[in-house]
Design a protein around this motif. Structure first.
Motif, mmCIF file in Angstrom:
data_model
loop_
_atom_site.group_PDB
_atom_site.id
_atom_site.type_symbol
_atom_site.label_atom_id
_atom_site.label_comp_id
_atom_site.label_asym_id
_atom_site.label_seq_id
_atom_site.Cartn_x
_atom_site.Cartn_y
_atom_site.Cartn_z
ATOM 1 N N LEU A 162 -2.726 45.516 58.997
ATOM 2 C CA LEU A 162 -4.165 45.660 58.813
ATOM 3 C C LEU A 162 -4.609 47.075 59.157
ATOM 4 N N LEU A 163 -4.094 47.617 60.259
ATOM 5 C CA LEU A 163 -4.433 48.986 60.666
ATOM 6 C C LEU A 163 -4.043 49.978 59.571
ATOM 7 N N ARG A 164 -2.875 49.784 59.005
ATOM 8 C CA ARG A 164 -2.422 50.691 57.927
ATOM 9 C C ARG A 164 -3.350 50.609 56.721
ATOM 10 N N ALA A 165 -3.753 49.396 56.353
ATOM 11 C CA ALA A 165 -4.645 49.231 55.200
ATOM 12 C C ALA A 165 -5.988 49.916 55.432
ATOM 13 N N ILE A 166 -6.518 49.800 56.669
ATOM 14 C CA ILE A 166 -7.809 50.416 56.980
ATOM 15 C C ILE A 166 -7.708 51.939 56.967
ATOM 16 N N GLN A 167 -6.613 52.463 57.536
ATOM 17 C CA GLN A 167 -6.462 53.913 57.646
ATOM 18 C C GLN A 167 -6.178 54.566 56.301
ATOM 19 N N GLU A 168 -5.300 53.947 55.519
ATOM 20 C CA GLU A 168 -4.869 54.566 54.259
ATOM 21 C C GLU A 168 -5.680 54.102 53.064
ATOM 22 N N LYS A 169 -6.533 53.085 53.280
ATOM 23 C CA LYS A 169 -7.376 52.553 52.201
ATOM 24 C C LYS A 169 -6.541 52.097 51.002
ATOM 25 N N THR A 170 -5.382 51.553 51.306
ATOM 26 C CA THR A 170 -4.523 50.956 50.275
ATOM 27 C C THR A 170 -3.912 49.680 50.840
ATOM 28 N N ILE A 171 -3.537 48.782 49.932
ATOM 29 C CA ILE A 171 -2.810 47.574 50.337
ATOM 30 C C ILE A 171 -1.635 47.388 49.394
ATOM 31 N N ARG A 172 -0.663 46.625 49.843
ATOM 32 C CA ARG A 172 0.488 46.294 49.001
ATOM 33 C C ARG A 172 0.647 44.777 49.031
ATOM 34 N N ARG A 173 0.591 44.171 47.852
ATOM 35 C CA ARG A 173 0.774 42.719 47.773
ATOM 36 C C ARG A 173 2.174 42.333 48.236
ATOM 37 N N ILE A 174 2.310 41.119 48.715
ATOM 38 C CA ILE A 174 3.611 40.622 49.146
ATOM 39 C C ILE A 174 4.539 40.559 47.942
ATOM 40 N N GLY A 175 5.711 41.207 48.064
ATOM 41 C CA GLY A 175 6.680 41.225 46.981
ATOM 42 C C GLY A 175 6.490 42.365 46.005
ATOM 43 N N ASP A 176 5.445 43.172 46.210
ATOM 44 C CA ASP A 176 5.164 44.275 45.290
ATOM 45 C C ASP A 176 5.826 45.556 45.785
ATOM 46 N N THR A 177 5.913 46.559 44.905
ATOM 47 C CA THR A 177 6.497 47.850 45.280
ATOM 48 C C THR A 177 5.493 48.984 45.200
ATOM 49 N N LYS A 178 4.278 48.670 44.786
ATOM 50 C CA LYS A 178 3.274 49.734 44.645
ATOM 51 C C LYS A 178 2.055 49.453 45.511
ATOM 52 N N ASP A 179 1.414 50.531 45.935
ATOM 53 C CA ASP A 179 0.183 50.424 46.721
ATOM 54 C C ASP A 179 -1.026 50.399 45.788
ATOM 55 N N ARG A 180 -2.040 49.668 46.192
ATOM 56 C CA ARG A 180 -3.266 49.556 45.403
ATOM 57 C C ARG A 180 -4.431 50.096 46.229
ATOM 58 N N PRO A 181 -5.235 50.967 45.662
ATOM 59 C CA PRO A 181 -6.377 51.516 46.418
ATOM 60 C C PRO A 181 -7.455 50.456 46.623
ATOM 61 N N ILE A 182 -8.121 50.512 47.764
ATOM 62 C CA ILE A 182 -9.205 49.578 48.060
ATOM 63 C C ILE A 182 -10.384 50.328 48.663
ATOM 64 N N ASP A 183 -11.563 49.783 48.449
ATOM 65 C CA ASP A 183 -12.792 50.322 49.050
ATOM 66 C C ASP A 183 -13.509 49.144 49.704
ATOM 67 N N VAL A 184 -13.150 48.855 50.937
ATOM 68 C CA VAL A 184 -13.659 47.671 51.639
ATOM 69 C C VAL A 184 -14.123 48.066 53.029
ATOM 70 N N ARG A 185 -15.306 47.593 53.399
ATOM 71 C CA ARG A 185 -15.772 47.780 54.770
ATOM 72 C C ARG A 185 -15.333 46.583 55.603
ATOM 73 N N ILE A 186 -14.771 46.860 56.778
ATOM 74 C CA ILE A 186 -14.278 45.799 57.643
ATOM 75 C C ILE A 186 -15.275 45.522 58.763
ATOM 76 N N LEU A 187 -15.688 44.264 58.883
ATOM 77 C CA LEU A 187 -16.460 43.788 60.016
ATOM 78 C C LEU A 187 -15.587 42.752 60.710
ATOM 79 N N ALA A 188 -15.191 43.012 61.948
ATOM 80 C CA ALA A 188 -14.307 42.110 62.678
ATOM 81 C C ALA A 188 -15.063 41.476 63.832
#
Length: 467
Positions: free
Chosen positions: A256-282
């Motif tokens: 989760l920390l990596r996704a917030i910092q890099e603004k990318t996520i990688r689906r389970i089983g995938d090999t590529k990162d996908r850009p995201i623009d999401v605000r996190i409220l925890a």
């Protein structure tokens, strides 16, 4: 069967056997006092055995009335319930959902206790509530947060300032204080209000499940996996609220920390990162520094999430807001139930100010809703409409009625001593009734020793109800 009723007579080997089972077991005796409470039940309800054993069930759990307790229904009416779902609150305000089998314990034709066998489905119940896999909009705004106390007004003002940016926000507060209400209000007041608001409860879900929900999957990632976007992708451009963030494993917190910092996520089983623009409220329901010390929260994730920190005060710290909330909930349920309840009595106002509200605003709403299920069309809410666990904690609010009629002319006056004895008898009988004849608990409520109460019972010729 008698041996099951008194815990000290239960052989230690049998208690070890009960503690080894993966189901919760709770046994009460004929007075409604807990005598067996196994390890699994203790874990499910997050309560120590010492907080439960030898105490009346209505003093432990926040039922609106005895009718809501399956154990007491089995004990008092002989009711048998199988595979019945039940949601209730512990005295700590924790919400529990279980599937129960509840039976009376019968010996020689008499009910001498009751047993409940429970399977915990709290996690599944929480999962069913989330907006998971659907894009939804926030329903609440700051205008719907009720309260004029200094404590809540200051929090609202700070939360409003957070609408101007896209920084992460950490919302901290006890269960029932309204953390999601604040999260939705921040989203509704921001530039992202027209985009998705998605809420996910992270509490104690399996790592594999929560990871696929958050980050998505690609086809073939594991058996049965399909091409599916996770919540980060679904919330793209909007807001993702992660409830009870400290429940995630350390590994998922790192992802989760990596996704917030890099603004990318990688689906389970995938090999590529996908850009995201999401605000996190925890959100969290415990002190984050304590969670870090207990290794429930990564320190680096805490600092990333707490760019803005909002601490919602518990209801006991903002009691001046209670009556605004009461008015709001009465209006809400007047409309829903087609009633015309004008408000609460003066004695209830005083009681509400004394009560410590372990379940916070959520408990207050449930209490008002429960009272309005028992009330006449235009009747005021009074002491008799409150849940049993509250009435037993405030016995002085239900004072006995002793005649205050003036002595009629020509009739002999009652000696003061006799008048006082009559009043004492009525009051002692009432407290005993509230405690279902439990002399130990009644003595505690009366501020007497057990021996002193027994002396008064004999002296005043009070008839005790037989078990």
């Amino acid at each position: 069967m008698h041996q099951l009723i008194t815990l000290p007579t239960l052989h230690p080997i049998y208690m070890q056997l009960l503690d080894s089972l993966d189901i919760g077991i709770h046994v009460v005796n004929h007075e409604g006092t807990s005598v067996i409470y196994n390890k699994r039940m203790s874990e499910m309800e997050d309560m120590d055995k010492k907080d439960v054993l030898n105490k009346n069930i209505m003093d432990i759990f926040l039922f609106n009335s005895e009718e809501e307790s399956r154990l007491l229904q089995a004990l008092h009416k002989g009711s048998i319930r199988k595979n019945a779902k039940q949601t209730y609150f512990t005295y700590k305000g924790q919400e529990i959902t279980t599937i129960n089998n509840t039976y009376p314990l019968i010996h020689e034709g008499l009910i001498i206790g009751a047993v409940e066998i429970a399977k915990d489905i709290t996690k599944l119940e929480r999962l069913s509530r989330v907006t998971s896999l659907e894009k939804v909009g926030a329903k609440f705004t700051f205008d719907q947060i009720i309260g004029n106390s200094r404590a809540i007004v200051e929090v609202i003002e700070n939360a409003k300032k957070a609408t101007r940016t896209t920084s992460s926000v950490l919302i901290i507060g006890e269960t029932g204080t309204g953390k999601e209400l604040f999260a939705q209000s921040i989203h509704s007041g921001s530039d992202r209000s027209s985009k998705p608001f998605i809420s996910q409860n992270c509490a104690a879900l399996p790592d594999t499940l929560i990871e696929s929900i958050l980050f998505g999957t690609v086809k073939g990632a594991f058996t049965g996996a399909t091409e599916h976007p996770g919540l980060f992708e679904q919330a793209n451009g909007g807001t993702l609220m992660l409830d009870e963030i400290n429940s995630l494993s350390a590994t998922l917190q790192a992802k989760l920390l990596r996704a917030i910092q890099e603004k990318t996520i990688r689906r389970i089983g995938d090999t590529k990162d996908r850009p995201i623009d999401v605000r996190i409220l925890a959100t969290m329901n415990e002190d984050p520094l304590r969670a870090i010390q207990k290794n429930n929260l990564r320190e680096d994730l805490y600092y990333r999430l707490s760019v803005v920190s909002i601490v919602i005060p518990p209801l006991k710290k903002r009691k001046e807001d209670i009556f605004s909330l009461v008015e709001h909930f009465i209006m809400k349920y007047n409309s829903r139930f087609q009633l015309n309840v004008p408000g609460v009595s003066e004695e209830i106002k005083n009681l509400f100010l004394e009560y410590d509200w372990p379940g916070n605003v959520r408990e207050l709403e449930h209490m008002i809703e429960g009272a309005m299920n028992l009330i006449n069309y235009d009747e005021q809410i009074d002491f008799s409409h409150l849940p049993t666990h509250v009435r037993t904690k405030f016995p002085l609010y239900e004072l006995p009625t002793v005649s205050t009629q003036p002595v009629l002319e020509g009739s002999p006056p009652k000696p003061l001593q006799k008048y006082m004895e009559d009043a004492e008898k009525v009051y002692v009988e009432q407290i005993l009734k509230q405690n279902n004849g439990n002399i130990t608990q009644a003595a505690k409520d009366l501020g007497l020793s057990r021996q002193s109460l027994q002396y008064r019972i004999k002296k005043l010729h009070i008839l005790m109800r037989k078990a």
